[in-house]
Scaffold this active site. Structure first.
Site, short mmCIF file in Angstrom:
data_model
loop_
_atom_site.label_atom_id
_atom_site.label_comp_id
_atom_site.label_asym_id
_atom_site.label_seq_id
_atom_site.Cartn_x
_atom_site.Cartn_y
_atom_site.Cartn_z
N GLU A 184 -40.10 -13.40 -32.76
CA GLU A 184 -40.44 -12.27 -31.91
C GLU A 184 -39.76 -11.02 -32.43
O GLU A 184 -38.55 -11.01 -32.70
CB GLU A 184 -40.02 -12.53 -30.47
N ASP A 204 -38.06 -17.60 -30.40
CA ASP A 204 -37.86 -16.56 -29.39
C ASP A 204 -36.36 -16.28 -29.39
O ASP A 204 -35.59 -17.02 -28.76
CB ASP A 204 -38.34 -17.04 -28.03
N ASP A 257 -38.05 -19.50 -22.47
CA ASP A 257 -37.80 -19.20 -23.88
C ASP A 257 -38.49 -20.22 -24.79
O ASP A 257 -38.97 -19.89 -25.87
CB ASP A 257 -36.29 -19.20 -24.17
#
Length: 185
Positions: A68, A7, A141
């Site tokens: 991501e 992330d 996160d």
């Protein structure tokens, strides 16, 4: 299948490793956050993200890396940092010859919770349940990184079948002959 989920972020870059196959219970092998000081020089922060991701790659030896996909945000400064951290993760994986998959936030949320509009708490709760953890990983996160890895494990088999079918179709379709220039078709 062992997947490192990333992330991306400059201040907090979530990382998580999940192992398993679609349709079977998954196992978390590690979760954490690579942190950089907000007041540090941009170049130094990117090097710190790279060093952190390289440590995770060395320690866990994933077969795939799921990152991501950067999406448009209202805060240009935030999206730039996210894009830069994302590029570092892709570079680290590619340098090692590891396949990289990009998943959108809504794709990850839909895979893990059933809704592409789920909030961070819902994602954390489902990650906790799916990986049989005692509590949701903190900060968010870290949970998001695990969700990325889960999403990839669950979606990779279908994506691979689609890619194989497309490649097979491309080989079976004869090429269209070119029309010589200067002559009407």
């Amino acid at each position: 299948m062992r997947v490192l989920g990333v992330d991306p972020g400059l201040t907090r870059c979530g990382v998580g490793v999940v192992e398993g196959v679609a349709g079977r219970p998954l196992t978390m092998l590690g979760v954490g956050v690579v942190r950089t000081p907000a007041d540090a020089d941009l170049g130094r922060r990117l090097v710190a993200v790279e060093e952190g991701i390289e440590r995770w790659l060395d320690e866990h030896r994933p077969e795939y890396v799921a990152v991501e996909r950067v999406f448009s945000q209202h805060n240009v400064r935030t999206v730039m940092g996210t894009a830069q951290a994302s590029a570092v993760a892709i570079l680290c994986a590619s340098r090692r010859g590891l396949p990289v998959a990009l998943h959108t936030p809504s794709e990850v949320k839909a895979a893990v919770t059933g809704s592409g509009r789920a909030d961070k708490a819902q994602v954390g709760a489902m990650v906790t349940r799916l990986l049989r953890l005692a509590a949701p990983p903190k900060p968010a996160d870290a949970a998001d990184a695990l969700a990325l890895a889960i999403c990839h494990i669950w979606r990779a088999p279908a994506q691979n079948r689609l890619q194989q079918a497309a490649a097979l179709h491309a080989r079976s379709v004869p090429p269209v002959p070119e029309v010589p220039k200067g002559r009407p078709a």
